[in-house]
Design an enzyme around this catalytic site. Structure first.
Site, PDB file in Angstrom:
ATOM      1  N   SER A 112      56.019 123.472   1.938  1.00  0.00           N
ATOM      2  CA  SER A 112      56.882 123.629   3.120  1.00  0.00           C
ATOM      3  C   SER A 112      58.372 123.472   2.820  1.00  0.00           C
ATOM      4  CB  SER A 112      56.469 122.623   4.202  1.00  0.00           C
ATOM      5  OG  SER A 112      56.692 121.308   3.748  1.00  0.00           O
ATOM      6  N   GLY A 136      61.743 123.340  -0.366  1.00  0.00           N
ATOM      7  CA  GLY A 136      62.268 123.502  -1.726  1.00  0.00           C
ATOM      8  C   GLY A 136      61.616 124.630  -2.517  1.00  0.00           C
ATOM      9  N   ASP A 169      47.953 115.143   3.118  1.00  0.00           N
ATOM     10  CA  ASP A 169      48.563 114.306   2.089  1.00  0.00           C
ATOM     11  C   ASP A 169      47.838 114.637   0.785  1.00  0.00           C
ATOM     12  OD1 ASP A 169      49.244 112.313   0.323  1.00  0.00           O
ATOM     13  OD2 ASP A 169      48.905 110.665   1.725  1.00  0.00           O
ATOM     14  N   SER A 185      56.535 119.746 -14.663  1.00  0.00           N
ATOM     15  CA  SER A 185      57.147 118.619 -15.358  1.00  0.00           C
ATOM     16  C   SER A 185      58.638 118.636 -15.014  1.00  0.00           C
ATOM     17  CB  SER A 185      56.925 118.736 -16.869  1.00  0.00           C
ATOM     18  OG  SER A 185      57.485 117.621 -17.523  1.00  0.00           O
ATOM     19  N   TYR A 188      59.911 108.335 -12.708  1.00  0.00           N
ATOM     20  CA  TYR A 188      59.741 109.772 -12.463  1.00  0.00           C
ATOM     21  C   TYR A 188      59.398 110.505 -13.766  1.00  0.00           C
ATOM     22  CZ  TYR A 188      60.996 114.579 -11.201  1.00  0.00           C
ATOM     23  OH  TYR A 188      60.979 115.933 -10.997  1.00  0.00           O
ATOM     24  N   ALA A 193      58.249 109.178 -16.557  1.00  0.00           N
ATOM     25  CA  ALA A 193      56.957 108.714 -17.081  1.00  0.00           C
ATOM     26  C   ALA A 193      55.807 109.423 -16.362  1.00  0.00           C
ATOM     27  CB  ALA A 193      56.828 107.209 -16.919  1.00  0.00           C
ATOM     28  N   SER A 194      55.953 109.612 -15.062  1.00  0.00           N
ATOM     29  CA  SER A 194      54.887 110.297 -14.309  1.00  0.00           C
ATOM     30  C   SER A 194      54.768 111.750 -14.774  1.00  0.00           C
ATOM     31  CB  SER A 194      55.155 110.225 -12.797  1.00  0.00           C
ATOM     32  OG  SER A 194      56.181 111.117 -12.411  1.00  0.00           O
ATOM     33  N   LYS A 195      55.892 112.367 -15.082  1.00  0.00           N
ATOM     34  CA  LYS A 195      55.853 113.762 -15.525  1.00  0.00           C
ATOM     35  C   LYS A 195      55.366 113.869 -16.977  1.00  0.00           C
ATOM     36  CE  LYS A 195      57.157 115.861 -11.742  1.00  0.00           C
ATOM     37  NZ  LYS A 195      56.226 116.787 -11.040  1.00  0.00           N
TER      38      LYS A 195
END
Lengths: 98, 236
Positions: free
Chosen positions: B16, B18, B55, B133, B147, B149-151
């Site tokens: 929805s 970007g 979600d 990523s 951020y 580290a999560s990628k």
């Protein structure tokens, strides 16, 4: 409520689907057909496909959501995935205890 | 059966806003059937578009989404795992709840969608999964520990799932965009962004078209031998 025989039929349909997707695969639909191990005609990808097809059929025909390869199944001393028969017993028990 | 006949069915998470909103419109314009999901409703109305408000970290809701796709279309050709959140802050000022939220959306939800998507893709022995990523991974940017580290986790997930899903005819790749002027970075100070652009080989903001170009490449039938790759924009 689902019977052992009904699950057997679902597994046989999954085997039909598997056989249809491969030119050189002919897994025999019998209760003692091994689903994994050296005596099994299935490789690991085939087993995954069979389990997923059974999960889908449970949802479509019985409106039951079941993750077959759950922690309980994977931690059992005697794997429920040994044969068509042991898988059917396991699935029937799991569904009926929900 | 590696060739697919149109219209292809594409699922886009975080559709929805970007990049997700752009990609949704982009693939609708190209004639694809697009299924989008996000927490908020979509502004797009199109006969080939269906939107699900959910979600992405809610396993039950996600499984229900895939169940509906299976019943409606019996297939899925492409998953674009775009949904993601960022939080830029010094590690010492980052609450654990923020860490959990970022990993939940960026890693756990990406895994959940990959797992459910391949179940649908396996039947036709064809599928394309594209994860997101960021250049914050190779640049190891300070202030983006969680951020990035999560990628990093998404990149490892991409590489290993590429191997696990190869037997099912499904490729799994990722792209790492540079900063693109979207909501995700609206609170990042301009000077920080300028410093980041200086580290790129090509020193400019990314464009939406840069992103869709890479996704088009991953999606095309000729890319069936391309998997487990992470492609950074801008020369990171």
């Amino acid at each position: 409520m689902i019977t052992y025989e009904q699950v057997i039929e679902l597994i046989y349909s999954a085997i039909d689907e598997l056989n249809a997707s491969s030119d050189n695969k002919a897994v025999i639909k019998q209760e003692d057909t091994a689903l994994y191990g050296e005596s099994s005609p299935l490789d690991s990808v085939d087993l995954v496909n069979v389990l997923l097809s059974v999960e889908e059929a449970l949802e479509d025909e019985f409106e039951v959501e079941l993750v077959i390869a759950n922690e309980k199944a994977l931690s059992q001393k005697n794997s429920p995935f040994r044969t068509v028969s042991t898988l059917a017993s396991y699935v029937a028990d799991e569904v009926n205890s929900q | 059966m590696n060739e697919i006949s149109p219209p292809q069915i594409v699922l886009i998470t975080g559709a929805s806003r970007g990049i997700g909103l752009y990609l949704t419109q982009y693939y609708l314009d190209k004639g694809y059937i697009v299924i989008g999901c996000s927490r908020s409703p979509s502004s797009i109305t199109h006969k080939q578009y269906t939107h699900f408000c959910l979600d992405v970290t809610d396993e039950k809701a996600v499984k229900s989404l895939f169940s509906q796709i299976r019943k409606s279309y019996k297939r899925l050709d492409v998953l674009i795992n775009n949904a993601g959140i960022a939080a830029m802050n010094h590690a010492m000022l980052t609450p654990l709840s923020t860490v959990e939220k970022i990993f939940s959306t960026n890693v756990f939800a990406s895994f959940l969608f990959c797992r459910e998507a391949v179940k649908l893709m396996r039947k036709r022995h064809f599928g394309r999964i594209i994860n997101f990523s960021t250049v914050a991974v190779p640049f190891a940017l300070e202030g983006e520990a969680i951020y990035a580290a999560s990628k990093s986790a998404v990149e490892t997930l991409t590489q290993i799932l590429a191997k696990e899903f190869a037997d099912f005819g499904v490729t799994v790749n990722a792209l790492g965009p540079t900063p693109i002027l979207t909501d995700l970075i609206k609170n990042v100070p301009a000077e920080k962004l300028e410093k980041l652009l200086e580290r790129q080989s090509i020193k400019r903001y990314g464009e939406m078209a840069d992103v869709s170009n890479i996704i088009d490449f991953y999606m095309q039938p000729q890319s069936q031998f391309v998997t487990g790759q992470v492609l950074y924009l801008g020369g990171a």
